[in-house]
Write a protein that holds these residues in place. Structure first.
Motif, PDB file in Angstrom:
ATOM      1  N   ALA A   1      13.433   3.951  -2.348  1.00  0.00           N
ATOM      2  CA  ALA A   1      14.156   5.133  -1.852  1.00  0.00           C
ATOM      3  C   ALA A   1      13.235   6.219  -1.289  1.00  0.00           C
ATOM      4  CB  ALA A   1      15.002   5.719  -2.987  1.00  0.00           C
ATOM      5  N   SER A   2      11.960   6.254  -1.724  1.00  0.00           N
ATOM      6  CA  SER A   2      11.093   7.362  -1.306  1.00  0.00           C
ATOM      7  C   SER A   2      10.421   7.118   0.040  1.00  0.00           C
ATOM      8  CB  SER A   2      10.003   7.589  -2.374  1.00  0.00           C
ATOM      9  OG  SER A   2       9.239   6.397  -2.524  1.00  0.00           O
TER      10      SER A   2
ATOM     11  N   SER B   1       9.959   5.598   4.202  1.00  0.00           N
ATOM     12  CA  SER B   1      10.518   5.951   5.513  1.00  0.00           C
ATOM     13  C   SER B   1      11.915   5.350   5.684  1.00  0.00           C
ATOM     14  CB  SER B   1       9.544   5.444   6.593  1.00  0.00           C
ATOM     15  OG  SER B   1      10.149   5.389   7.835  1.00  0.00           O
ATOM     16  N   ILE B   2      12.083   4.048   5.442  1.00  0.00           N
ATOM     17  CA  ILE B   2      13.410   3.421   5.562  1.00  0.00           C
ATOM     18  C   ILE B   2      14.314   3.900   4.427  1.00  0.00           C
ATOM     19  CG2 ILE B   2      14.675   1.217   5.434  1.00  0.00           C
ATOM     20  CD1 ILE B   2      13.277   1.541   8.091  1.00  0.00           C
TER      21      ILE B   2
ATOM     22  N   LEU C   1      11.939   3.741  -6.800  1.00  0.00           N
ATOM     23  CA  LEU C   1      10.822   4.213  -5.984  1.00  0.00           C
ATOM     24  C   LEU C   1       9.550   3.917  -6.767  1.00  0.00           C
ATOM     25  CD1 LEU C   1      10.102   7.052  -7.497  1.00  0.00           C
ATOM     26  CD2 LEU C   1      11.743   8.046  -5.933  1.00  0.00           C
ATOM     27  N   GLY C   2       8.400   4.082  -6.100  1.00  0.00           N
ATOM     28  CA  GLY C   2       7.123   3.715  -6.733  1.00  0.00           C
ATOM     29  C   GLY C   2       6.618   4.822  -7.646  1.00  0.00           C
TER      30      GLY C   2
ATOM     31  N   LEU D   1      11.481  -1.933   0.251  1.00  0.00           N
ATOM     32  CA  LEU D   1      10.139  -1.996  -0.338  1.00  0.00           C
ATOM     33  C   LEU D   1       9.177  -2.433   0.749  1.00  0.00           C
ATOM     34  CD1 LEU D   1      11.154  -3.941  -3.570  1.00  0.00           C
ATOM     35  CD2 LEU D   1      10.562  -1.503  -3.435  1.00  0.00           C
TER      36      LEU D   1
ATOM     37  N   GLY E   1       5.803  -4.791   1.708  1.00  0.00           N
ATOM     38  CA  GLY E   1       4.878  -5.840   1.301  1.00  0.00           C
ATOM     39  C   GLY E   1       5.500  -6.942   0.458  1.00  0.00           C
TER      40      GLY E   1
ATOM     41  N   ALA F   1       5.696  -7.354  -2.585  1.00  0.00           N
ATOM     42  CA  ALA F   1       6.484  -6.891  -3.748  1.00  0.00           C
ATOM     43  C   ALA F   1       7.987  -7.015  -3.482  1.00  0.00           C
ATOM     44  CB  ALA F   1       6.136  -5.443  -4.078  1.00  0.00           C
TER      45      ALA F   1
ATOM     46  N   ALA G   1      15.045  -4.557   5.022  1.00  0.00           N
ATOM     47  CA  ALA G   1      13.980  -3.991   5.864  1.00  0.00           C
ATOM     48  C   ALA G   1      12.662  -4.687   5.556  1.00  0.00           C
ATOM     49  CB  ALA G   1      13.854  -2.493   5.601  1.00  0.00           C
TER      50      ALA G   1
ATOM     51  N   ILE H   1      17.267  -5.116   8.704  1.00  0.00           N
ATOM     52  CA  ILE H   1      17.038  -3.734   9.160  1.00  0.00           C
ATOM     53  C   ILE H   1      15.694  -3.735   9.883  1.00  0.00           C
ATOM     54  CG2 ILE H   1      16.643  -1.345   8.469  1.00  0.00           C
ATOM     55  CD1 ILE H   1      18.427  -1.762   6.053  1.00  0.00           C
ATOM     56  N   ASP H   2      15.712  -4.001  11.155  1.00  0.00           N
ATOM     57  CA  ASP H   2      14.512  -3.934  11.983  1.00  0.00           C
ATOM     58  C   ASP H   2      15.070  -3.723  13.385  1.00  0.00           C
ATOM     59  OD1 ASP H   2      11.878  -3.995  12.691  1.00  0.00           O
ATOM     60  OD2 ASP H   2      11.424  -5.938  11.791  1.00  0.00           O
TER      61      ASP H   2
ATOM     62  N   SER I   1       7.878   6.962  13.721  1.00  0.00           N
ATOM     63  CA  SER I   1       7.322   7.542  12.510  1.00  0.00           C
ATOM     64  C   SER I   1       7.684   6.618  11.347  1.00  0.00           C
ATOM     65  CB  SER I   1       7.939   8.933  12.315  1.00  0.00           C
ATOM     66  OG  SER I   1       7.678   9.363  11.014  1.00  0.00           O
TER      67      SER I   1
ATOM     68  N   GLY J   1       6.089   4.164   7.578  1.00  0.00           N
ATOM     69  CA  GLY J   1       5.130   4.094   6.481  1.00  0.00           C
ATOM     70  C   GLY J   1       3.764   3.630   6.983  1.00  0.00           C
TER      71      GLY J   1
ATOM     72  N   ILE K   1       3.048  -0.464   7.820  1.00  0.00           N
ATOM     73  CA  ILE K   1       3.632  -0.995   9.062  1.00  0.00           C
ATOM     74  C   ILE K   1       3.007  -0.305  10.283  1.00  0.00           C
ATOM     75  CG2 ILE K   1       5.692   0.484   8.943  1.00  0.00           C
ATOM     76  CD1 ILE K   1       7.270  -1.654  10.372  1.00  0.00           C
TER      77      ILE K   1
ATOM     78  N   MET L   1      15.415   4.875  13.449  1.00  0.00           N
ATOM     79  CA  MET L   1      15.881   3.780  12.579  1.00  0.00           C
ATOM     80  C   MET L   1      17.253   4.041  11.965  1.00  0.00           C
ATOM     81  SD  MET L   1      14.010   1.162  12.760  1.00  0.00           S
ATOM     82  CE  MET L   1      14.682   0.185  11.425  1.00  0.00           C
TER      83      MET L   1
HETATM   84  P1  NAD Z   1       7.027   3.100   3.020  1.00  0.00           P
HETATM   85  O1  NAD Z   1       5.612   2.881   2.617  1.00  0.00           O
HETATM   86  O2  NAD Z   1       7.370   4.391   3.694  1.00  0.00           O
HETATM   87  O3  NAD Z   1       7.982   2.969   1.732  1.00  0.00           O
HETATM   88  C1  NAD Z   1       7.863   1.897   0.827  1.00  0.00           C
HETATM   89  C2  NAD Z   1       8.715   2.116  -0.407  1.00  0.00           C
HETATM   90  O4  NAD Z   1       8.458   1.038  -1.330  1.00  0.00           O
HETATM   91  C3  NAD Z   1       8.432   3.392  -1.187  1.00  0.00           C
HETATM   92  O5  NAD Z   1       9.620   3.854  -1.789  1.00  0.00           O
HETATM   93  C4  NAD Z   1       7.450   2.925  -2.279  1.00  0.00           C
HETATM   94  O6  NAD Z   1       7.460   3.765  -3.418  1.00  0.00           O
HETATM   95  C5  NAD Z   1       7.996   1.558  -2.592  1.00  0.00           C
HETATM   96  N1  NAD Z   1       6.969   0.610  -3.092  1.00  0.00           N
HETATM   97  C6  NAD Z   1       5.848   0.235  -2.432  1.00  0.00           C
HETATM   98  N2  NAD Z   1       5.184  -0.692  -3.163  1.00  0.00           N
HETATM   99  C7  NAD Z   1       5.912  -0.912  -4.282  1.00  0.00           C
HETATM  100  C8  NAD Z   1       5.754  -1.733  -5.432  1.00  0.00           C
HETATM  101  N3  NAD Z   1       4.688  -2.538  -5.571  1.00  0.00           N
HETATM  102  N4  NAD Z   1       6.715  -1.708  -6.384  1.00  0.00           N
HETATM  103  C9  NAD Z   1       7.784  -0.900  -6.265  1.00  0.00           C
HETATM  104  N5  NAD Z   1       7.986  -0.076  -5.207  1.00  0.00           N
HETATM  105  C10 NAD Z   1       7.064  -0.081  -4.240  1.00  0.00           C
HETATM  106  O7  NAD Z   1       7.446   1.864   3.931  1.00  0.00           O
HETATM  107  P2  NAD Z   1       8.508   1.813   5.141  1.00  0.00           P
HETATM  108  O8  NAD Z   1       7.847   2.203   6.403  1.00  0.00           O
HETATM  109  O9  NAD Z   1       9.769   2.483   4.730  1.00  0.00           O
HETATM  110  O10 NAD Z   1       8.739   0.240   5.245  1.00  0.00           O
HETATM  111  C11 NAD Z   1       9.515  -0.489   4.293  1.00  0.00           C
HETATM  112  C12 NAD Z   1       9.772  -1.905   4.860  1.00  0.00           C
HETATM  113  O11 NAD Z   1      10.575  -1.761   6.034  1.00  0.00           O
HETATM  114  C13 NAD Z   1       8.495  -2.635   5.285  1.00  0.00           C
HETATM  115  O12 NAD Z   1       8.606  -3.984   5.016  1.00  0.00           O
HETATM  116  C14 NAD Z   1       8.445  -2.401   6.807  1.00  0.00           C
HETATM  117  O13 NAD Z   1       7.774  -3.443   7.489  1.00  0.00           O
HETATM  118  C15 NAD Z   1       9.940  -2.402   7.143  1.00  0.00           C
HETATM  119  N6  NAD Z   1      10.309  -1.659   8.354  1.00  0.00           N
HETATM  120  C16 NAD Z   1      10.003  -0.344   8.447  1.00  0.00           C
HETATM  121  C17 NAD Z   1      10.363   0.378   9.593  1.00  0.00           C
HETATM  122  C18 NAD Z   1      10.099   1.860   9.688  1.00  0.00           C
HETATM  123  O14 NAD Z   1      10.508   2.483  10.685  1.00  0.00           O
HETATM  124  N7  NAD Z   1       9.465   2.476   8.720  1.00  0.00           N
HETATM  125  C19 NAD Z   1      11.008  -0.280  10.648  1.00  0.00           C
HETATM  126  C20 NAD Z   1      11.303  -1.642  10.510  1.00  0.00           C
HETATM  127  C21 NAD Z   1      10.960  -2.317   9.363  1.00  0.00           C
END
Ligand code: NAD
Ligand code: MG
Length: 382
Positions: A9-10, A12-13, A35-36, A98, A100, A102, A120, A146-147, A200, A202, A205, A263
């Motif tokens: 939840a914390s 970008s997505i 959230l982490g 999430l 990676g 994980a 996502a 969600i991409d 904009s 995380g 990515i 997004m």
């Molecule tokens: P981010 O780093 O902003 O957020 C990741 C979230 O996962 C956070 O809430 C974090 O606390 C949590 N987290 C990370 N590692 C963890 C762990 N080991 N255990 C528990 N929680 C954990 O990432 P994001 O940019 O929101 O991307 C999330 C996913 O969405 C990725 O797979 C990314 O490729 C994909 N995605 C992102 C976008 C984008 O615009 N940001 C677009 C398309 C796809």
């Protein structure tokens, strides 16, 4: 009314997903989130979403403190906690935001629990595509990506007869270093790499966009989601990120999905399970988004793309090696321990050295991930 559990939840997505849930109180109720480590965000989320009853955080100590502060909430922690919250929190839909590897086990657990999975976390599909598709084929759960590119492709495919499809053109901005040659990438910093020109997102990515490993992942994702062989998906460089992808028909016609790079749109499409009217945003038309610039993709400039596709063609546990090596190398670069150009070198090293398994189970993939992380960490460290 759909009950929703949001993982990540914390991020970008994650935060943009909360905006969509909040904008449709007649359709969605948030029942839980994870959230982490950024636990400081929790009070605001709980204020916005009083329906939440279940939480999961990374650390045991944070979970203990939260149980004292919020005795009415059920609080889990760690990797096991992510599976427990999926099993116990009442939900129809799980949003996996999430980042990676994980995210893989939570994706599998969500489908096993018959949830609608809004995904996502593309790493799940890259590493565990055949396991996820196996569950969907058995009738377990549903999957909405969600991409931005894949939502665009899904929308465009829904408008045509599949026999008319010749190929998909998946657009790519080229990331933060798109104006530089490879020679100019020597010594680039984390700050330079994190300055994405159009999106904009995380940190992880954003680096994957700069190497274009992200586009390699997305071509694999298109194959897993839509059964479009990677030879029928062509990357197309597009500077402005207005055109989210195109499809080319057998007769040469091109269909494109065009909108602002934001997004919220793709997230809403997934959460609404495609039930979003195709109405143009007020006052927006093609002319409002111009100019549009397109260029051919150069695989020598971005070797991460052919590397990812070679891994996918080899199959087995290769994509688990690809993904784990990339994660370790990206975080080493972000910590200043590895030069930018060495990210691809570490991935190549791992694909050459970590043992190949032809038909991996989920346990085999977890082991591959662990072995690859050790191999690449030692290689970087030594
Ligand atoms: P981010 O780093 O902003 O957020 C990741 C979230 O996962 C956070 O809430 C974090 O606390 C949590 N987290 C990370 N590692 C963890 C762990 N080991 N255990 C528990 N929680 C954990 O990432 P994001 O940019 O929101 O991307 C999330 C996913 O969405 C990725 O797979 C990314 O490729 C994909 N995605 C992102 C976008 C984008 O615009 N940001 C677009 C398309 C796809
Ligand atoms: Mg994308």
């Amino acid at each position: 009314m759909k009950k929703v559990l949001l993982l990540g939840a914390s991020g970008s997505i994650g935060t943009q997903s909360l905006d969509i849930i909040e904008a449709h109180p007649d359709r969605f109720t948030l029942t839980g989130f994870s959230l982490g480590k950024r636990v400081g965000m929790i009070p605001d989320f709980l204020k916005r979403f009083p329906s939440v009853q279940y939480l999961c955080v990374s650390n045991a100590i944070d979970a203990e403190n939260l149980r004292k502060t919020y005795p009415d909430l059920k609080v889990f922690h760690g990797d096991e906690g992510l599976v427990s919250i999926i099993e116990e929190c009442p939900s129809d839909m799980v949003i996996n935001a999430l980042v990676g590897f994980a995210g893989l086990v939570p994706s599998v657990a969500s489908l096993e629990e018959n949830k609608i999975l809004c995904l996502a976390n593309k790493e799940s599909l890259v590493v565990g595509g055949s396991i996820i598709n196996g569950l969907l084929t058995e009738g377990k759960g549903k999957l909405w990506p969600i991409d931005s590119e894949h939502v665009a492709i899904a929308k465009l495919l829904s408008c045509i007869d599949r026999h008319d499809l010749k190929r998909v053109l998946i657009t790519a901005s080229g990331g933060s270093f798109r104006k530089r040659s490879r020679a100019e990438l020597v010594g680039v910093t984390k700050e330079d790499a994190l300055a994405h020109p159009t999106w904009s997102m995380g940190a992880k990515i954003t680096i994957d966009s700069a190497t274009m490993m992200n586009k390699g992942f997305e071509i694999i994702e298109a194959d897993v989601l839509f059964g479009i062989g990677v030879d029928h998906v062509t990357p197309l460089m597009h500077d402005e990120s207005y055109v989210h992808s195109l499809i080319e028909l057998q007769d040469g016609t091109l269909l494109a999905d065009v909108s602002k790079p934001d997004m919220h749109g793709p997230i809403e499409y997934a959460l609404m399970e495609g039930d979003v009217p195709f109405t143009p945003v007020k006052g927006k038309c093609l002319a409002d988004y111009q100019p549009y610039h397109f260029h051919d993709f150069d695989p020598q400039r971005y070797p991460a793309v052919p590397l990812a596709l070679a891994s996918h063609r080899r199959g087995g546990n290769s994509n688990a090696i690809l993904n784990a090596a990339n994660e370790i190398a990206v975080y080493a670069f972000l910590e200043g321990k590895l030069p930018f150009l060495s990210i691809e070198e570490e991935v190549r090293y791992a694909l050459d050295t970590v043992p190949f398994t032809e038909k991996p189970t989920l346990e085999d993939l977890l082991l591959t991930d662990k072995l690859t992380r050790e191999a690449v960490s030692n290689h970087i460290g030594g």
